[in-house]
Design an enzyme around this catalytic site. Structure first.
Site, short mmCIF file in Angstrom:
data_model
loop_
_atom_site.label_atom_id
_atom_site.label_comp_id
_atom_site.label_asym_id
_atom_site.label_seq_id
_atom_site.Cartn_x
_atom_site.Cartn_y
_atom_site.Cartn_z
N SER D 65 0.68 -1.14 -0.15
CA SER D 65 -0.02 -0.04 0.11
C SER D 65 0.70 1.26 -0.05
O SER D 65 0.27 2.28 -0.23
CB SER D 65 -0.84 0.00 1.18
OG SER D 65 -1.90 -0.86 0.96
N LYS D 68 0.36 3.47 -2.69
CA LYS D 68 -0.62 4.63 -2.95
C LYS D 68 -0.19 5.86 -2.95
O LYS D 68 -0.80 6.89 -3.60
CB LYS D 68 -1.61 4.23 -1.99
CG LYS D 68 -2.60 2.73 -2.26
CD LYS D 68 -3.26 2.30 -1.03
CE LYS D 68 -3.75 0.98 -1.54
NZ LYS D 68 -4.37 0.41 -0.30
N TYR D 190 -4.00 -2.45 -10.21
CA TYR D 190 -3.73 -2.27 -8.72
C TYR D 190 -2.97 -3.48 -8.10
O TYR D 190 -2.22 -2.97 -7.51
CB TYR D 190 -5.18 -2.20 -8.19
CG TYR D 190 -5.30 -2.29 -6.72
CD1 TYR D 190 -5.16 -1.11 -6.23
CD2 TYR D 190 -5.37 -3.58 -6.01
CE1 TYR D 190 -5.25 -0.87 -4.79
CE2 TYR D 190 -5.30 -3.37 -4.56
CZ TYR D 190 -5.34 -2.10 -4.14
OH TYR D 190 -5.25 -1.78 -2.35
N TYR D 241 -4.20 3.01 8.10
CA TYR D 241 -5.43 2.21 8.17
C TYR D 241 -6.20 2.93 9.43
O TYR D 241 -6.26 4.01 9.55
CB TYR D 241 -5.03 0.68 8.31
CG TYR D 241 -4.21 0.26 7.45
CD1 TYR D 241 -4.75 -0.10 6.09
CD2 TYR D 241 -2.98 -0.16 7.78
CE1 TYR D 241 -3.83 -0.45 5.06
CE2 TYR D 241 -1.81 -0.73 6.64
CZ TYR D 241 -2.38 -1.12 5.54
OH TYR D 241 -1.53 -1.17 4.53
N VAL D 259 1.06 -3.70 4.04
CA VAL D 259 1.36 -5.03 4.62
C VAL D 259 2.51 -5.85 4.47
O VAL D 259 2.88 -6.93 5.05
CB VAL D 259 0.08 -5.92 4.35
CG1 VAL D 259 -1.36 -5.18 5.01
CG2 VAL D 259 -0.06 -6.16 2.94
#
Lengths: 305, 305, 305, 305
Positions: D65, D68, D190, D241, D259
Site C-alpha cells: 500500500s 498508494k 492495482y 489504516y 502489509v
C-alpha cells in the site's frame, strides 16, 4: 366455501386499474425495460393445481427473484436444517445495509432471499446437483405441468453484463470463505436462474408444494410439513425486500416478489396466488400485483392473521 | 376438532422439562432477579375466553414488554392508520443498531415493539387519555375479567432507576421532535406499564381481541378486522426482539414476549396462548415459553403457515 | 522571521470579506442565535503570550466546544495516559453515527472532542476536582491573564433545556457503565463549561501551553512534551467535527472549533491563533474563521505539513 | 542541527529489539508469508536524497500500500483539485465499515488510501497514462535513483488470485458508476502496483518530493507546495489504516504503511524516513517500524506537533 372467481377477478381487476399508470418498470437491463407496463395478470391454483386466472395470466414474464423459493426448496429437500448454518432466517434490515450486514455477520446472509443468501443457496445447489440450472428447470416443468418452461439466454447475458452488485457480493462471500464453487460458476448459475420465463398460471402451480405443506404436484413429498412451514415463515419475513412489514400489514400472506413484476403468495392449506404487473414501487415490488393481492385478500377475508 | 388438553399439557410440560435448568433470569432489576427460574405456566383461552392451563398458570409475573400490544391496541383504536406515520411496521434489524437506526430514520422507530416505538405509543396514549396508566389497567381488568390486575410499584421504581437506556432513547426522540409530552412523563408511564403483574390465564384472555379479529371480551369492537390483522402481522415481524425469524420458523405464530419470561401468542380465529418461564435465552425470550409453544404447535399442527 | 502583522491582518480580513454574508449562526438556543453574523475577529499569541489581533478580537463570544481542549488538558495533567482507557484518540467517522459508534464500541467514545468523549472527560474532571467548573475557570483566567473570564448562566440554562441529544448520550454512557458521577451532575458541568465567554485574545493566550510543548503561561509545566504533542495530534484528527480531513487539507494545523464560531489553532513551537465569526458552514465550523486561518497559513507558509 | 545518525540508529535498533518476536507476518499470499519476521531496516533521506540507514535497509521488500502515495501524486500532478471530487480526504472510520461507507457515500471513498480510494486513483492513472504500471515504475526509478526497481510477478499473481475483497470493492464501485475503465483492467493494475519491490533506502528517497514541498529529485516541480501539504495531511489522517489517531499520537508524522511491513514517514522541510519489519500489529502496521519511528521521533524531538 369456494368464492365466485369470475366476480372476484372482476373486482380485483377494477382495484388494480388506478395504479396501472404508476411505478417504474425495471430498466437496468434492456430485456426488462421493454415490457409493456400496462400488462396485468392474476392466477389462483388450488391444492389440486386446478388453476383459473384473469388478464395476462398466460403471458410469460421474467420470474427473477421468485426463482429463489424454488432453489431454496430444492436445497432444503436434501440438506434439511443444515442449510440454516450457511444462511439465516431473519429479516434483512435496511437495504442500504446489505454489504455492511454481510461483513459484520461474517458472510452469513440474513436470509435466503437477499441476494447474498440466494448466492449461497445457488452455490449449494450447484454442489448438490452439479448443474443447478437443469435441476431447477426440470423441477419447474414438472410442478407447473408446462414442459416449455425455460431460461431466456438474452436476459441471463444482460444480467451478467450489468451484475456488478451481485459480482461484488459473490466476491465478498468468497473472501469470507462462504462459497464452495468458483465465484464465476456461482454467478453464472445465479443469473440463469433469474432469467427463467414463466406466466402466472405456471408460477401459481409451481409453488403449490408450499400450500400443500410440502407435497409436490404428484403428491410425493419434497419437504416435511415443518420445512414447508419454515419456508413460508421466511417468505413472510423476507420475501418482499425491505417492505416485508408493509406487505404483511396489507396482504398478510407469505409471498415472494421479483423485479420482473411477479409476486407469488401462499395461503397454506388452501391455494397459491400469482399476480403480475411489470411496474414496480419504490421497494422493487410490483405495484399492480401488491394492489391485486391486497384486494383479493380483503374481498375473500383470506389471510393468515 | 378440540384436542384433549390434558394430554397436550402433559406433553408440553414434558418437552419443557429439559430446558428448565438453562437460560438466565433477567437481573437488571432486583424484583425480576428474585423470581424462581424453575417456574413454568401455560394457558389457552378460546374465543369465548374459556381458559384452561397447567403448571404455574395462575402465578402472577411481570408482563414487561407484553404490555406493548395492549397500549398499541388502545392507541390504534383511536388513531387508526394515522399512528403509522409516527412509528413503522418493519422488522427492527439488529439489536446493536437501535440508536443508529433511530438516528438514521429521523426518530421514526422501526415498529411499536422496539423500545423507542413503544415510547412513541406511550406518548400518544398519554396525549389521548391524560392518564395512560389507568387507561391501560382498566382495559386489562375488563378483558381478563380479573379486577385485581395491577402495577407493581417496586418494579416500576426499579425500572426507572436502572432505565438509562430507555432514558437515552426518550431524550433522542425528544431531540428529533417526536414526543408531544415531556420526556419525564413519557418515561414514567412507560416504566409503570412494564411493571404490570398478571398470570398466564389473565394474559391469554386479555389478548383475546387479537384472535377475535378485533372484538373485545364483551364482543364490542375495539379494532377493525383489518387493524387486528395488522397488529398480528407486526407481532410476527417484531414481537420477539431480534429473533422474529427464528420464532416464526419454530412456532409460526404472531407473538409478543417480555423479559419477565412471558410470551403471548395468537392463533387468529381460534385461540390465544400464554406461556411463562422466567429464564431467558440470548435474545431475551423465555426459553421455557418458546419450547412450550414450539411443542404445542407441533403437536396440534396449529400454525398460520 | 516575524511577519508584518498589520499587513497580514489586512490581507486576512480582505480574504474573509466575501464569506461574511454566508453560513448560518447556530440557532438552537436563543443566546447564540442573537449574535451578529457579520462579526469577525482574529488574534495571534506568540510563545510569550504577546498578543496582537484585528477586528472584533476583543469581543467576547461563547467558546462552546473549544472548552474541550482545556478540560482535556486538566484531566491529562493528572491522569496521564490512563485517560486513554476511557476515551479513544481516533477520528470520529461520520456524524450520523455518533450513537451507533458509541454502542458498538461499548461506551468508549472515539476521541475527547466528540460530545460523548467530552462528557467522559467532564465526568473525570468532576471526580478529580469535585468542582469541574471552578477548576476550569481558574485555569482559563490564569492562562489568559484576564480575571474576568466567566460563564454565561443564561447560555448554560438554555443549553440544558435544549440539550436532549447530550442527555441521551450521557444516559447511554451511564447505561454502559462509563460514568462515575450521576448523569445530572455530569450534564450540568458540561453545559456550564460550554457557556464560557471569552474573546479571541484570551483564547489565543489560554491555549498557549499547546504551542509551548506543555508549559503554562508562567512556564510551570502542565503537560509533558509528549502529552502536549498528543493533544495536538488529537486536535488535528478530531478537532473540527467531521471535517477534520478537509480542515487539515486547507489549513494544516491542529485546531478546535466551537458552534459559537470560534476556532483555536496551534503552530507548535511558534504561536497560537484564534479566529472568530459566528456564521457556520455545514459541518458546524465557522465559515469566516476557517477562511481566515486558510488565508493566514497560505500567506505565511506556516503549516505543520 | 544534524544528529549523530550512528548513535541514533543504535538507539533505534535497541528500542526495536524487544518487539521483533511479536506480531504476525501477512500470510494471505505465500510470497509475503515466507519473509523472515526478524528482519529490520531503517533509512533516512535528507532533502538532497543523501541517504543513510541501518540493518536490512538495502533488502528489498513488497511495498504494497505504500505504492498508494506515488499513484496519488502522479494523478494529482495532472488532475489537481479535480481529483477530490472522485475521492474524499476524510478519515476512514472503522475497518468493518468499508463496504457500508462506500455504499452510503455513493462510491466516493473516504480517502485515497483506503482500498476503494486507491482503486479510484488507479482507474484515473490508467485513463491518464494508458499504462499505469509503467508510469509508476519509471517514476520510482527516477526518484529513487535505482533503475532496478521493479514489480514482482509472482506477488501480483498471488494478489489477484486471493483478492476477492478488492474484486468486490471494484465491482461495487463499477455498480455505482465510479470507474472509467473495465473492472478487470483496474484490478490488474492495482495488484501490480502493490507488488512493487523496493528497499528502505529507495523508498525514503522516492518519497522525498513530499518533504521538498512538491519538488522531485531533480528539483523539477511535481506538485504545488499546497498540493504536497495536502498529501501529507491525508497521510496523517488516513495513512496507517484505522490506527491513524494512535500513530499520530505516538509518532506525530504523516506516514503510509503497507502489509509488506514498510512504513514511509515525512518530516516536511527536513527529511524522509523509511522503516521496515515484516511482522504486523493488529491494525496491519509493522510492529518494528512503528516502534522505530516512535523511538526516532522521541530521540530527535522531530515531530510536526
Amino acid at each position: 366455501m369456494v368464492p365466485d372467481y369470475e366476480v372476484l377477478f372482476e373486482q380485483v381487476t377494477r382495484a388494480v386499474g388506478p395504479v396501472l399508470g404508476g411505478g417504474q418498470v425495471a430498466d437496468y437491463i434492456p430485456a426488462l425495460a421493454r415490457v409493456d407496463p400496462a400488462r396485468f395478470g392474476f392466477a389462483v391454483a388450488d391444492l389440486a393445481t386446478c388453476t383459473c386466472g384473469t388478464g395476462d395470466w398466460k403471458v410469460p414474464f421474467s420470474i427473477q427473484s421468485i426463482s429463489k423459493i424454488f432453489t431454496l426448496a430444492l436445497v432444503l429437500a436434501v440438506d434439511g436444517d443444515a442449510l440454516w448454518n450457511r444462511v439465516g432466517k431473519e429479516p434483512s434490515g435496511a437495504p442500504f445495509n446489505s454489504f455492511a450486514q454481510l461483513e459484520r455477520e461474517r458472510g452469513i446472509p440474513r436470509n435466503p432471499f437477499v441476494n447474498a443468501g440466494a448466492l449461497i443457496v445457488t452455490d449449494r445447489l450447484l454442489t448438490l446437483t452439479g448443474d443447478a440450472r437443469t435441476a431447477l428447470r426440470e423441477f419447474l416443468r414438472a410442478e407447473s405441468g408446462n414442459p416449455d418452461v425455460d431460461f431466456d439466454a438474452r436476459v441471463a447475458e444482460s444480467e451478467q453484463r450489468h451484475g456488478h452488485r451481485n459480482s461484488a457480493l459473490a466476491h465478498l462471500l468468497a473472501d469470507l470463505g462462504r462459497l464452495d464453487n468458483p465465484v464465476e460458476a456461482v454467478l453464472e448459475h445465479y443469473f440463469w436462474q433469474c432469467s427463467l420465463t414463466m406466466n402466472c398460471r405456471d408460477l401459481a402451480r409451481a409453488a403449490g408444494f408450499l400450500a400443500r405443506h410440502g407435497l409436490r404436484a404428484d403428491h410425493s413429498r419434497l419437504l416435511t410439513r415443518s420445512e414447508a412451514k419454515r419456508v413460508n415463515a421466511v417468505m413472510l419475513i423476507g420475501g418482499t425486500y425491505d417492505a416485508a412489514g408493509e406487505f404483511a400489514h396489507r396482504v398478510g400472506l407469505p409471498a415472494k416478489s421479483g423485479v420482473g413484476g411477479g409476486i407469488v403468495a401462499i395461503i397454506p392449506g388452501r391455494c397459491t396466488l400469482c399476480a403480475w404487473g411489470p411496474a414496480l414501487d419504490g421497494h422493487g415490488n410490483s405495484l399492480a400485483a401488491v394492489t391485486a393481492l391486497d384486494a383479493f385478500t380483503t374481498l375473500t377475508g383470506w389471510s393468515i392473521f
